[in-house]
Design a protein around this motif. Structure first.
Motif, short mmCIF file in Angstrom:
data_model
loop_
_atom_site.label_atom_id
_atom_site.label_comp_id
_atom_site.label_asym_id
_atom_site.label_seq_id
_atom_site.Cartn_x
_atom_site.Cartn_y
_atom_site.Cartn_z
N HIS A 1 59.63 -85.30 75.38
CA HIS A 1 60.97 -86.11 74.96
C HIS A 1 60.34 -86.52 73.57
O HIS A 1 59.58 -87.31 73.62
N TYR A 2 61.24 -86.45 72.60
CA TYR A 2 61.08 -87.19 71.21
C TYR A 2 62.41 -87.31 70.67
O TYR A 2 63.25 -86.54 70.59
N GLY B 1 59.69 -95.31 84.32
CA GLY B 1 59.38 -95.40 82.65
C GLY B 1 60.18 -96.23 82.30
O GLY B 1 60.72 -97.26 82.77
N CYS B 2 60.78 -95.75 80.96
CA CYS B 2 61.93 -96.41 80.40
C CYS B 2 61.62 -97.94 80.34
O CYS B 2 62.59 -98.72 80.40
N ASN C 1 55.76 -84.30 83.73
CA ASN C 1 56.48 -84.83 82.61
C ASN C 1 55.19 -85.36 81.80
O ASN C 1 54.06 -85.32 82.09
N GLY D 1 55.89 -88.25 79.50
CA GLY D 1 56.33 -89.64 79.06
C GLY D 1 57.06 -89.45 77.78
O GLY D 1 57.05 -88.14 77.17
N PRO D 2 57.49 -90.41 77.06
CA PRO D 2 58.22 -90.01 75.83
C PRO D 2 57.07 -89.81 74.91
O PRO D 2 55.97 -90.48 74.94
N ASN E 1 60.91 -88.45 85.04
CA ASN E 1 61.30 -88.52 83.78
C ASN E 1 60.73 -89.67 82.80
O ASN E 1 60.59 -90.89 83.29
N GLU E 2 60.05 -89.29 82.14
CA GLU E 2 59.13 -90.34 81.27
C GLU E 2 58.40 -91.31 82.05
O GLU E 2 58.22 -92.72 81.82
N CYS F 1 66.64 -91.93 82.12
CA CYS F 1 66.10 -93.26 82.57
C CYS F 1 66.84 -93.47 83.92
O CYS F 1 66.42 -94.08 84.71
N ASN G 1 55.45 -92.85 82.76
CA ASN G 1 54.31 -92.91 81.99
C ASN G 1 53.39 -93.92 82.28
O ASN G 1 52.60 -94.41 81.51
#
Ligand code: AHR
Length: 634
Positions: free
Chosen positions: A424-425, A308-309, A396, A398-399, A365-366, A233, A368
Motif C-alpha cells: 500500500h502507498y 495496524g492503522c 501483507n 504494512g503501509p 491489512n497493514e 483499516c 505491521n
C-alpha cells in the motif's frame, strides 16, 4: 523534443493477468450505508453507539413527533425483549393517545434527506410487537421537511406481543433529495419497533437488499478484474477481544464476517474504525454477489489479529486466534462449500446454491508488527492451504512508509515463501513519476505483488496523469505485479474521512474523478502481454530548480506572491501575481497570498493553485525551470 519509440512485436514480454486491475471497496466516507448500500434510512435498527463520536445514540437519525392530539414517549432499549442477540437495541414507544391522534418517529435519511424519484416505488418494512390487546394502528408516510406528503400513506395494524415483520410499498409523487419517512402509532400501550427500512425497488440488477444502481453501475463500468473488500483499516482494527466489559457486547470491533450474513434483521451494527456506525446490511453475501454480478474475482481480507492503522497491537489470546482461523476456514466454506456443508448451506438459503469463484484471500491489512504478524499469518496460511489447496493466501507488508518495518515484513515474506504480498502507498504525483521503475528490480523468483492500495494524493488531473504514467510501470512488470487496485473507491461528499477517492456521490448523484477515467481506461483495455519497447531522443533528466525559490524553500509553509515559472527556452509556464495586475504581471487569478506546504502542495483548492501545484511538481521532477517569487512572510 523528437523521440523515437521502437516496438518489437516479435519479442515476448511478460503476460498480463486478465484480472490485473481491480477495485478496493472499504466502508469509509460512508461508502456502504448512505452510499452503495441502497437502504434509505439511517440507523434503521436503533443500534448507534457513541464510540468515537459522543453524539451518536440509539435515536441518531430519528426525531419524535405527534399529530392530531396524540402523545407518548420514545426510548431505545436493549433488554430481553430484543429482536435477537445481534440486533439488540429496539425502539420502545409508550403510547398515550386514548382519544385519537398518533405519536411516533421520523427518519431524515442521510445528510440532506431521503432521495426519491417521482413515480418510483419504495419498499417499506418494520419489525413490531405490541401489548395493546386490540392491536396498534400504524401509519407510514413519506413527506418533505415541512410535512407535505410525497407519497401515499401505508397503514397496518400491529397485533400480538411477538416480533412480526410488516411490509408495504410506497410510490413517490415528487423527485427530491430531502424526504422524510414517518412511522406513527395510535392508541395506548407499549409498541416495540425495530429494523425500520425503506428500500428503492430499483436496485442494481433488481437484487433485494441490493445496491444503489448509479453507484454500482459506475463500478461495473470499470470492468474490474477483482473486488478487494471489506477494508482496509476497517478489517483489523477495533476490539479483537470481542466483548466490552461495560456493555457485555462488542462496541467497536474488528470485522467479523459471520456478523454480516443471514437475514438482515439478525446482523450486527458496528462502530467502525472510520468514526461512524455501520450496519452490516451490506455483508459478505452481498459482496460476493456483487463481484459475481460484475464479472470480478472476489478478494476478501481477513484480520490476522495484529492491528495496524496506528493502533499496533497484537493479540496473544490463543483461543481467539484459533477462532479467527476457524472463522476464515468457515468463510471459504461459505463462499465455495457444497450446499450440504454448514456454511455452504447458509449461502444456499440466502439464494446462491452454486459456489462463488473464490481463489484468493488476504490475511492482514497493514499489520505491521513483523514478528507478531508472521507468528499469526503462518498459522492462518497453513490451515487454509491444508483445507483449501486451491486458495492463494496473500500476505501483507504494512503501509510502505519507506521504512524498516516495510523492509522487514518483505524479508519475512520472502523467507517464508509466501505466494503474494499486499503493498500500500499514497504519495505525491511527483513520487509516482519518479518511481515508475519501482518494480523493474523486484526479484522475479520472489513473491508476486498485489498492489492493494495506491493513489497519488489530491484529486487533480495531474494526479491522474501521474497515476497513468505509473501504471505503465506496473504493466511493464506484469510478471511481478499481478493485481493492483486504486484506493479508496467511494466517497460521500458530505462525509469524507479520506481523499482522494475514485467515485464521489451525494444522495442522488454520482460522478467519477479523473483518476476514475484513468482506471477505466486501463481496466477496459487489459493487454495480453507486454511488448518490449525502447524510447530514444532527448532525455529530460530531473534537475534542481534554479531561481529565487529552491526546492527546500517550497517545502516550507511560507507565503509568497508574484510567482513565475519559466522553462529553459524562456516559455512562461505559469505566472500569477495574486493581485489585480498593477505590477505588470498577467493576473491569472486574484487569490491573495497563498501558502505552500510540503513539497509543492497548496493548501486550498482553486484553479490557479492547481496550475501552480502542477508547475511546482514539474519543477521538482523533470524540468530545468526558473521559479521566481516574492516571499511575503514565514
Ligand atoms: O484506503 C484508506 C486506508 O488506507 C485503508 O483503510 C488502509 O488500509 C490504508 O491505510
Amino acid at each position: 523534443p523528437d523521440y523515437t519509440v521502437t516496438v518489437d512485436p516479435d519479442r515476448t514480454g511478460p503476460s498480463i493477468n486478465d484480472r490485473m486491475y481491480g477495485v478496493f471497496f472499504e466502508d469509509i466516507n460512508l461508502a456502504a450505508d448512505g452510499g452503495i448500500y441502497a437502504e434509505l434510512l439511517r440507523n434503521r435498527s436503533f443500534e448507534f453507539l457513541p464510540v468515537d463520536n459522543p453524539a451518536y445514540t440509539g435515536l441518531t437519525g430519528w426525531t419524535t413527533g405527534a399529530e392530531g392530539g396524540g402523545s407518548g414517549t420514545a426510548t431505545t432499549v436493549d433488554d430481553n425483549a430484543r429482536l435477537n442477540e445481534r440486533n439488540r437495541t429496539y425502539l420502545r414507544l409508550a403510547l398515550a393517545s386514548p382519544d385519537g391522534g398518533r405519536y411516533g418517529v421520523t427518519n431524515a435519511g442521510f445528510h440532506t434527506g431521503i432521495a426519491l424519484t417521482a413515480g418510483a416505488r419504495y419498499d417499506f418494512s418494520v419489525w413490531a410487537r405490541t401489548d395493546a390487546p386490540d392491536g396498534t394502528p400504524l401509519a407510514v408516510t413519506l413527506h418533505d421537511p415541512n410535512g407535505q406528503p410525497l407519497g401515499g400513506a401505508l397503514t397496518r395494524t400491529v397485533r400480538g406481543d411477538t416480533w412480526i415483520r410488516y411490509a408495504g410499498t410506497l410510490t413517490a409523487t415528487r423527485t427530491t433529495d430531502a424526504a422524510r419517512l414517518s412511522v406513527r402509532a395510535g392508541g395506548t400501550g407499549t409498541l416495540r419497533l425495530d429494523m425500520v427500512s425503506l428500500f428503492p425497488r430499483d436496485t442494481f440488477k433488481g437484487r433485494p437488499n441490493g445496491l444503489r444502481r448509479d453507484l454500482a453501475e459506475k463500478v461495473a463500468a470499470l470492468k474490474p478484474g477483482f473486488v478487494r473488500f471489506p477494508g482496509g483499516c476497517l478489517v483489523n482494527t477495533g476490539s479483537h477481544h470481542g466483548y466490552d466489559a461495560a456493555s457485555g457486547w462488542p462496541r467497536a470491533r474488528s470485522y467479523q464476517w459471520k456478523e454480516t450474513v443471514g437475514p438482515v434483521e439478525t446482523r450486527a451494527t458496528n462502530a467502525n474504525f472510520w468514526g461512524y456506525n455501520q450496519s452490516y446490511g451490506l455483508g459478505y453475501y452481498e459482496y460476493l454477489q456483487f463481484a459475481e454480478d460484475i464479472g470480478a474475482m472476489p478478494l476478501p481480507v481477513v484480520p490476522a489479529l495484529v492491528t495496524g492503522c496506528g493502533q499496533n497491537r497484537a493479540t496473544h489470546d490463543e483461543e481467539l486466534l484459533r477462532r479467527h482461523i476457524q472463522d476464515t476456514l468457515d468463510l471459504i466454506e461459505f463462499a465455495t462449500g457444497p450446499v450440504t456443508s454448514t456454511w455452504g448451506g447458509l449461502r444456499a438459503e440466502m439464494g446462491h446454491p452454486a459456489p462463488f469463484r473464490l481463489t484468493h484471500l488476504a490475511v492482514g491489512n497493514e499489520e505491521n508488527l513483523p514478528d507478531e504478524f508472521f507468528a499469526n499469518f503462518v498459522r492462518f496460511r497453513s490451515a487454509i492451504e491444508a483445507a483449501y489447496p486451491g486458495i492463494t493466501v496473500i500476505s501483507n507488508s504494512g503501509p510502505d512508509d519507506a521504512g524498516v518495518t516495510f523492509d522487514r515484513l518483505w524479508e519475512r515474506n520472502r523467507a517464508t515463501g509466501v505466494p503474494m504480498v499486499d503493498e500500500h502507498y499514497y504519495n505525491s504525483p511527483t513520487w509516482f513519476l519518479q518511481h515508475n521503475r519501482r518494480y523493474d528490480d523486484y526479484d522475479r523468483a520472489g513473491p508476486k505483488v498485489f498492489l492493494g492500495e495506491y493513489a497519488s494524493q489530491d484529486n487533480k488531473l495531474f494526479n491522474s496523469l501521474a497515476e497513468a504514467a505509473y501504471m505503465t510501470g506496473l504493466e511493464r512488470n506484469a510478471d511481478v505485479v499481478r493485481l493492483a487496485s486504486y484506493a479508496p473507491l467511494l466517497a460521500n461528499v458530505d462525509e469524507v474521512q479520506w481523499r482522494p477517492d475514485l467515485i464521489w456521490f451525494d444522495n442522488d448523484e454520482s460522478w467519477g474523478s479523473t483518476s476514475y477515467q484513468v482506471q477505466k481506461l486501463f481496466m477496459n483495455n487489459v493487454g495480453d502481454r507486454v511488448v518490449p519497447s525502447r524510447a530514444t531522443g532527448k532525455v529530460v533528466r530531473p534537475q534542481p530548480i534554479t531561481g529565487a525559490i529552491g526546492l527546500s524553500t517550497w517545502a516550507t509553509s511560507a507565503r509568497y506572491d508574484d510567482v513565475r515559472v519559466t522553462a529553459p527556452d524562456g516559455t512562461v509556464l505559469f505566472e500569477d501575481d495574486f493581485s489585480t495586475g498593477a505590477d505588470g504581471w498577467t493576473p491569472l487569478a486574484n487569490r491573495g497570498a497563498w501558502s505552500v506546504v510540503d513539497g509543492g502542495y497548496v493548501q486550498s483548492d482553486t484553479a490557479a493553485q492547481d496550475t501552480l501545484v502542477k508547475a511546482a511538481e514539474i519543477a521538482t521532477s523533470d524540468y530545468d525551470l526558473t521559479v521566481r517569487a516574492t516571499k511575503l512572510a514565514g
